[in-house]
Write a protein that holds these residues in place. Sequence first.
Motif, PDB file in Angstrom:
ATOM      1  N   PHE A  30       4.767   9.297  -6.311  1.00  0.00           N
ATOM      2  CA  PHE A  30       3.326   9.070  -6.254  1.00  0.00           C
ATOM      3  C   PHE A  30       2.840   9.123  -4.815  1.00  0.00           C
ATOM      4  O   PHE A  30       1.773   9.685  -4.532  1.00  0.00           O
ATOM      5  CB  PHE A  30       2.947   7.719  -6.877  1.00  0.00           C
ATOM      6  N   HIS A  31       3.595   8.548  -3.896  1.00  0.00           N
ATOM      7  CA  HIS A  31       3.217   8.624  -2.483  1.00  0.00           C
ATOM      8  C   HIS A  31       3.131  10.082  -2.036  1.00  0.00           C
ATOM      9  O   HIS A  31       2.220  10.455  -1.276  1.00  0.00           O
ATOM     10  CB  HIS A  31       4.234   7.878  -1.628  1.00  0.00           C
ATOM     11  N   ALA A  32       4.069  10.903  -2.495  1.00  0.00           N
ATOM     12  CA  ALA A  32       4.060  12.321  -2.128  1.00  0.00           C
ATOM     13  C   ALA A  32       2.808  13.018  -2.668  1.00  0.00           C
ATOM     14  O   ALA A  32       2.155  13.780  -1.957  1.00  0.00           O
ATOM     15  CB  ALA A  32       5.322  13.007  -2.647  1.00  0.00           C
ATOM     16  N   MET A  33       2.470  12.763  -3.952  1.00  0.00           N
ATOM     17  CA  MET A  33       1.285  13.362  -4.543  1.00  0.00           C
ATOM     18  C   MET A  33       0.021  12.856  -3.854  1.00  0.00           C
ATOM     19  O   MET A  33      -0.929  13.611  -3.625  1.00  0.00           O
ATOM     20  CB  MET A  33       1.218  13.044  -6.039  1.00  0.00           C
ATOM     21  N   TYR A  34       0.008  11.583  -3.515  1.00  0.00           N
ATOM     22  CA  TYR A  34      -1.141  10.972  -2.841  1.00  0.00           C
ATOM     23  C   TYR A  34      -1.391  11.659  -1.499  1.00  0.00           C
ATOM     24  O   TYR A  34      -2.516  12.097  -1.200  1.00  0.00           O
ATOM     25  CB  TYR A  34      -0.878   9.483  -2.638  1.00  0.00           C
ATOM     26  N   LEU A  35      -0.352  11.764  -0.686  1.00  0.00           N
ATOM     27  CA  LEU A  35      -0.496  12.366   0.634  1.00  0.00           C
ATOM     28  C   LEU A  35      -0.877  13.836   0.529  1.00  0.00           C
ATOM     29  O   LEU A  35      -1.746  14.323   1.264  1.00  0.00           O
ATOM     30  CB  LEU A  35       0.822  12.213   1.407  1.00  0.00           C
ATOM     31  N   GLY A 190      -4.920   5.788  -5.429  1.00  0.00           N
ATOM     32  CA  GLY A 190      -3.915   5.196  -4.553  1.00  0.00           C
ATOM     33  C   GLY A 190      -4.196   3.737  -4.252  1.00  0.00           C
ATOM     34  O   GLY A 190      -3.271   2.919  -4.151  1.00  0.00           O
ATOM     35  N   TYR A 191      -5.474   3.387  -4.136  1.00  0.00           N
ATOM     36  CA  TYR A 191      -5.838   1.990  -3.878  1.00  0.00           C
ATOM     37  C   TYR A 191      -5.412   1.115  -5.053  1.00  0.00           C
ATOM     38  O   TYR A 191      -4.868   0.024  -4.861  1.00  0.00           O
ATOM     39  CB  TYR A 191      -7.341   1.873  -3.638  1.00  0.00           C
ATOM     40  N   PHE A 192      -5.645   1.592  -6.279  1.00  0.00           N
ATOM     41  CA  PHE A 192      -5.250   0.812  -7.452  1.00  0.00           C
ATOM     42  C   PHE A 192      -3.726   0.773  -7.603  1.00  0.00           C
ATOM     43  O   PHE A 192      -3.182  -0.174  -8.179  1.00  0.00           O
ATOM     44  CB  PHE A 192      -5.882   1.392  -8.724  1.00  0.00           C
ATOM     45  N   TYR A 193      -3.047   1.799  -7.077  1.00  0.00           N
ATOM     46  CA  TYR A 193      -1.589   1.868  -7.193  1.00  0.00           C
ATOM     47  C   TYR A 193      -0.906   0.940  -6.196  1.00  0.00           C
ATOM     48  O   TYR A 193       0.044   0.229  -6.539  1.00  0.00           O
ATOM     49  CB  TYR A 193      -1.122   3.306  -6.958  1.00  0.00           C
ATOM     50  N   GLY A 194      -1.380   0.954  -4.942  1.00  0.00           N
ATOM     51  CA  GLY A 194      -0.678   0.184  -3.914  1.00  0.00           C
ATOM     52  C   GLY A 194      -1.569  -0.502  -2.913  1.00  0.00           C
ATOM     53  O   GLY A 194      -1.070  -0.988  -1.881  1.00  0.00           O
ATOM     54  N   GLY A 195      -2.875  -0.552  -3.165  1.00  0.00           N
ATOM     55  CA  GLY A 195      -3.780  -1.203  -2.227  1.00  0.00           C
ATOM     56  C   GLY A 195      -3.854  -0.442  -0.908  1.00  0.00           C
ATOM     57  O   GLY A 195      -3.455   0.731  -0.806  1.00  0.00           O
ATOM     58  N   MET A 196      -4.341  -1.089   0.117  1.00  0.00           N
ATOM     59  CA  MET A 196      -4.470  -0.454   1.430  1.00  0.00           C
ATOM     60  C   MET A 196      -3.109  -0.195   2.074  1.00  0.00           C
ATOM     61  O   MET A 196      -3.008   0.611   3.013  1.00  0.00           O
ATOM     62  CB  MET A 196      -5.322  -1.333   2.350  1.00  0.00           C
ATOM     63  N   ASP A 197      -2.062  -0.856   1.584  1.00  0.00           N
ATOM     64  CA  ASP A 197      -0.729  -0.670   2.159  1.00  0.00           C
ATOM     65  C   ASP A 197      -0.204   0.747   1.942  1.00  0.00           C
ATOM     66  O   ASP A 197       0.721   1.185   2.635  1.00  0.00           O
ATOM     67  CB  ASP A 197       0.259  -1.657   1.540  1.00  0.00           C
ATOM     68  N   ILE A 198      -0.790   1.473   0.974  1.00  0.00           N
ATOM     69  CA  ILE A 198      -0.289   2.811   0.680  1.00  0.00           C
ATOM     70  C   ILE A 198      -0.477   3.749   1.871  1.00  0.00           C
ATOM     71  O   ILE A 198       0.331   4.649   2.096  1.00  0.00           O
ATOM     72  CB  ILE A 198      -0.978   3.394  -0.579  1.00  0.00           C
ATOM     73  N   ALA A 200      -0.272   3.025   5.116  1.00  0.00           N
ATOM     74  CA  ALA A 200       0.839   2.800   6.055  1.00  0.00           C
ATOM     75  C   ALA A 200       2.142   3.352   5.503  1.00  0.00           C
ATOM     76  O   ALA A 200       3.005   3.823   6.260  1.00  0.00           O
ATOM     77  CB  ALA A 200       0.972   1.309   6.344  1.00  0.00           C
ATOM     78  N   ALA A 201       2.280   3.319   4.182  1.00  0.00           N
ATOM     79  CA  ALA A 201       3.530   3.775   3.558  1.00  0.00           C
ATOM     80  C   ALA A 201       3.693   5.285   3.648  1.00  0.00           C
ATOM     81  O   ALA A 201       4.819   5.791   3.758  1.00  0.00           O
ATOM     82  CB  ALA A 201       3.580   3.321   2.100  1.00  0.00           C
ATOM     83  N   VAL A 202       2.576   6.042   3.590  1.00  0.00           N
ATOM     84  CA  VAL A 202       2.683   7.504   3.549  1.00  0.00           C
ATOM     85  C   VAL A 202       2.566   8.157   4.922  1.00  0.00           C
ATOM     86  O   VAL A 202       2.976   9.309   5.088  1.00  0.00           O
ATOM     87  CB  VAL A 202       1.611   8.107   2.604  1.00  0.00           C
ATOM     88  N   LEU A 203       2.032   7.453   5.895  1.00  0.00           N
ATOM     89  CA  LEU A 203       1.818   8.072   7.211  1.00  0.00           C
ATOM     90  C   LEU A 203       3.085   8.645   7.840  1.00  0.00           C
ATOM     91  O   LEU A 203       3.054   9.734   8.420  1.00  0.00           O
ATOM     92  CB  LEU A 203       1.164   7.069   8.165  1.00  0.00           C
ATOM     93  N   PRO A 204       4.238   7.963   7.742  1.00  0.00           N
ATOM     94  CA  PRO A 204       5.446   8.536   8.343  1.00  0.00           C
ATOM     95  C   PRO A 204       5.874   9.865   7.703  1.00  0.00           C
ATOM     96  O   PRO A 204       6.677  10.599   8.291  1.00  0.00           O
ATOM     97  CB  PRO A 204       6.504   7.452   8.109  1.00  0.00           C
ATOM     98  N   LYS A 205       5.355  10.169   6.510  1.00  0.00           N
ATOM     99  CA  LYS A 205       5.758  11.385   5.800  1.00  0.00           C
ATOM    100  C   LYS A 205       4.698  12.479   5.905  1.00  0.00           C
ATOM    101  O   LYS A 205       4.680  13.408   5.100  1.00  0.00           O
ATOM    102  CB  LYS A 205       6.008  11.052   4.323  1.00  0.00           C
ATOM    103  N   TRP A 206       3.835  12.405   6.915  1.00  0.00           N
ATOM    104  CA  TRP A 206       2.688  13.309   6.966  1.00  0.00           C
ATOM    105  C   TRP A 206       3.102  14.773   7.126  1.00  0.00           C
ATOM    106  O   TRP A 206       2.406  15.674   6.633  1.00  0.00           O
ATOM    107  CB  TRP A 206       1.749  12.902   8.094  1.00  0.00           C
ATOM    108  N   LYS A 207       4.227  15.034   7.770  1.00  0.00           N
ATOM    109  CA  LYS A 207       4.649  16.427   7.963  1.00  0.00           C
ATOM    110  C   LYS A 207       4.997  17.084   6.631  1.00  0.00           C
ATOM    111  O   LYS A 207       4.568  18.210   6.351  1.00  0.00           O
ATOM    112  CB  LYS A 207       5.838  16.500   8.914  1.00  0.00           C
TER     113      LYS A 207
END
Length: 278
Positions: A30-35, A190-198, A200-207
């Motif tokens: 989900f983080h991957a799809m979100y980003l 994404g907000y409903f899935y993981g709140g605002m923390d999502i 921070a969770a996806v930023l390291p995978k931006w590439k």
Amino acid sequence: MSPFIFALVLVAAFLHASWNVVVKISADRFHAMYLLQVLMGVMGLGMLMVFPFPLAAAWPYVIASGLLHTGYNVFLARSYKHGDLGLVYPVARGTAPLLTLIGTQIFAQDVISSIAKAGIITLIIGIWLIALSADVFKAHRATFIYALITSLFIGCYTVVDGLGGRVAGDASGYTGLLFVLDGAFMLVAGYFYGGMDIIAAVLPKWKAGLFGGIMSGLAYWIVIWAMASAPIAAVAALRETSILFALAFSARLLKEPMSWRRVAGVFCVVAGAVALHG
């Protein structure tokens, strides 16, 4: 279908399979799809600066498509959480061309030759042969259900986008607005899935997200542009030749098994694509 459109849709098929690999190998799908979708939204903003804004007649289509794409993204992520690429991808893509063909016969005025219809059916048979080779009915029940629901979303948004791109005045402008809405809707999901923390969770995978977003964006941009001038069902079916690339990736990169059913399915997919080209 002209040779130029045929070739471009095959490129889109390759890109589509490629970004699915990016999602599959991600630790959190989900983080991957979100980003990926959020970055596509940024891409859409750039497109709206270059291409004409879609006409008002297309706005209901693009809003409906944005909602459908959000459902697609959520269920695709859940599918990959439970199943292999070689299982989820064929099931998710397998029913969509048939649903699209039915939808366009009801809502569009596309004229499809008997050979093209036979090609679509042959391609669908090939995709399901590949899916069955993955022991789809023996797999985790949730995998099959999520993948099948994903397929329903695909069929619906394909018809909507095919029609919307035609009335928008400019298919590229329509695509740009769709990407912006997709990104906005995914931010909410994404907000409903993981709140605002999502965030921070996806930023390291931006590439990886940027790479996947570019491939996904280009793939669907090509498809919407093609559906604006060629039969929607034919373009949608040809796009599903992406299963050939997905199989190659699943076997080569993910070490997922092959079987005689998959080989037979590949021949059916190729035969269907040849019929569509003719």
